[in-house]
Design a protein around this motif. Structure first.
Motif, PDB file in Angstrom:
ATOM      1  N   ILE A  96     -13.746  -3.188  -1.003  1.00 11.33           N
ATOM      2  CA  ILE A  96     -12.309  -2.533  -0.962  1.00 11.33           C
ATOM      3  C   ILE A  96     -12.452  -1.255  -0.078  1.00 11.33           C
ATOM      4  O   ILE A  96     -13.630  -0.458  -0.203  1.00 11.33           O
ATOM      5  CB  ILE A  96     -12.033  -2.142  -2.452  1.00 11.33           C
ATOM      6  CG1 ILE A  96     -12.015  -3.589  -3.406  1.00 11.33           C
ATOM      7  CG2 ILE A  96     -10.833  -1.292  -2.563  1.00 11.33           C
ATOM      8  CD1 ILE A  96     -11.849  -3.249  -4.763  1.00 11.33           C
ATOM      9  N   LEU A 101      -1.146   2.537  -0.094  1.00  6.42           N
ATOM     10  CA  LEU A 101      -2.317   2.445  -0.734  1.00  6.42           C
ATOM     11  C   LEU A 101      -1.875   1.717  -2.088  1.00  6.42           C
ATOM     12  O   LEU A 101      -2.607   0.820  -2.481  1.00  6.42           O
ATOM     13  CB  LEU A 101      -2.778   3.947  -1.117  1.00  6.42           C
ATOM     14  CG  LEU A 101      -4.400   3.787  -1.672  1.00  6.42           C
ATOM     15  CD1 LEU A 101      -5.157   5.016  -1.439  1.00  6.42           C
ATOM     16  CD2 LEU A 101      -3.754   3.899  -3.290  1.00  6.42           C
ATOM     17  N   ASP A 141      -8.976   3.192  -1.477  1.00  4.40           N
ATOM     18  CA  ASP A 141      -8.127   2.348  -2.463  1.00  4.40           C
ATOM     19  C   ASP A 141      -9.026   2.402  -3.613  1.00  4.40           C
ATOM     20  O   ASP A 141      -8.629   2.313  -4.860  1.00  4.40           O
ATOM     21  CB  ASP A 141      -8.052   0.750  -1.795  1.00  4.40           C
ATOM     22  CG  ASP A 141      -7.249   0.751  -0.848  1.00  4.40           C
ATOM     23  OD1 ASP A 141      -6.638   1.657  -0.119  1.00  4.40           O
ATOM     24  OD2 ASP A 141      -6.745  -0.267  -0.334  1.00  4.40           O
ATOM     25  N   THR A 182       0.305   7.209   0.492  1.00  2.00           N
ATOM     26  CA  THR A 182       0.007   6.702  -1.129  1.00  2.00           C
ATOM     27  C   THR A 182       0.570   5.455  -1.325  1.00  2.00           C
ATOM     28  O   THR A 182       0.269   4.485  -2.058  1.00  2.00           O
ATOM     29  CB  THR A 182       0.095   7.737  -2.088  1.00  2.00           C
ATOM     30  OG1 THR A 182      -0.438   9.082  -1.640  1.00  2.00           O
ATOM     31  CG2 THR A 182      -0.188   7.656  -3.628  1.00  2.00           C
ATOM     32  N   ARG A 212      -1.223  -2.024  -1.465  1.00  2.60           N
ATOM     33  CA  ARG A 212      -2.526  -2.653  -1.444  1.00  2.60           C
ATOM     34  C   ARG A 212      -2.947  -3.263  -2.685  1.00  2.60           C
ATOM     35  O   ARG A 212      -3.364  -4.184  -2.878  1.00  2.60           O
ATOM     36  CB  ARG A 212      -3.394  -2.019  -0.235  1.00  2.60           C
ATOM     37  CG  ARG A 212      -2.990  -1.985   1.123  1.00  2.60           C
ATOM     38  CD  ARG A 212      -4.234  -1.526   1.901  1.00  2.60           C
ATOM     39  NE  ARG A 212      -4.666  -0.220   1.678  1.00  2.60           N
ATOM     40  CZ  ARG A 212      -4.493   0.892   1.915  1.00  2.60           C
ATOM     41  NH1 ARG A 212      -3.239   0.794   2.883  1.00  2.60           N
ATOM     42  NH2 ARG A 212      -4.806   1.994   1.711  1.00  2.60           N
ATOM     43  N   LEU A 213      -3.150  -2.069  -3.565  1.00  2.00           N
ATOM     44  CA  LEU A 213      -3.780  -2.256  -4.902  1.00  2.00           C
ATOM     45  C   LEU A 213      -2.956  -3.299  -5.782  1.00  2.00           C
ATOM     46  O   LEU A 213      -3.333  -4.179  -6.483  1.00  2.00           O
ATOM     47  CB  LEU A 213      -3.878  -1.053  -5.632  1.00  2.00           C
ATOM     48  CG  LEU A 213      -5.001  -0.165  -5.164  1.00  2.00           C
ATOM     49  CD1 LEU A 213      -4.869   1.226  -5.688  1.00  2.00           C
ATOM     50  CD2 LEU A 213      -6.402  -0.595  -5.132  1.00  2.00           C
ATOM     51  N   LEU A 251      -8.386   3.600  -7.266  1.00  3.97           N
ATOM     52  CA  LEU A 251      -8.301   2.455  -8.546  1.00  3.97           C
ATOM     53  C   LEU A 251      -9.068   3.272  -9.772  1.00  3.97           C
ATOM     54  O   LEU A 251      -8.827   2.961 -10.686  1.00  3.97           O
ATOM     55  CB  LEU A 251      -8.827   1.336  -7.914  1.00  3.97           C
ATOM     56  CG  LEU A 251      -8.963   0.066  -8.885  1.00  3.97           C
ATOM     57  CD1 LEU A 251      -7.559  -0.183  -9.706  1.00  3.97           C
ATOM     58  CD2 LEU A 251      -9.374  -1.114  -8.192  1.00  3.97           C
TER      59      LEU A 251
END
Length: 185
Positions: free
Chosen positions: A58, A94, A62, A91, A97-98, A66
């Protein structure tokens, strides 16, 4: 500045702890401990986080985001912007993506429905290694020099110290939110 803040937090340890009535540390020991915790521990924990991000495949930013979301359990997007030091657009990317990776969900904040809160998906995040075997190995090696009461004292100290930092962080984030300096994403 970080060393001074850390020294102040350590100095206030006695006032926030439960039943400790221990004499204050001499100033030179206090400053030495502040440097160890404030600079050295932070630096090597950042490096450790980088290795864990790489190990989990990862991107570091990220993984760091997390880690914040997992720690706080519900984190408004504006607060993540502030913690990460990224632009609102960066942000958002990001967070996307998460979310696409199945690590988090977006939900409305329980206290303010206008705010989007990020929440970890426990099943997906449980597989990530945030502590790592390396930390456990180093803790076990260092613990050989302490007896059980000493280790309990260290654990209590670190727990109290981290609780103080958590309160300071939450206060900082809430102040930013109230002043309108934390931008919504």
């Amino acid at each position: 500045m970080l060393v001074q803040t850390t020294a102040a937090t350590i100095r206030n340890f006695g006032s926030t702890s439960r039943a400790y009535s221990r004499a204050a540390l001499p100033e030179d020991q206090l400053e030495s401990l502040a440097v160890i915790i404030g600079r050295r521990l932070s630096l090597y924990m950042d490096a450790h986080l980088s290795s864990l991000a790489e190990e989990n495949g990862i991107p570091l930013m990220d993984f760091k985001a997390l880690a914040y979301i997992v720690e706080f359990q519900s984190l408004p997007t504006g607060q993540l912007v502030r913690l990460m030091g990224l632009s609102p657009g960066g942000t958002t990317a990001l967070i996307n993506r998460l979310e696409a990776g199945g690590f988090i969900t977006r939900d409305r904040d329980k206290y303010d429905r206008r705010v989007v809160a990020l929440k970890p998906i426990a099943e997906r995040c449980a597989g990530l290694v945030f502590s790592g075997d390396g930390l456990a190995r180093h803790i076990a090696a260092a613990s050989e020099f302490c007896d059980e009461p000493g280790l309990e004292g260290i654990r209590d100290f670190l727990t109290c110290f981290l609780n103080g930092l958590k309160v300071d962080t939450q206060s900082w984030l809430m102040t930013a939110t109230k002043e309108g300096s934390a931008q919504a994403v």
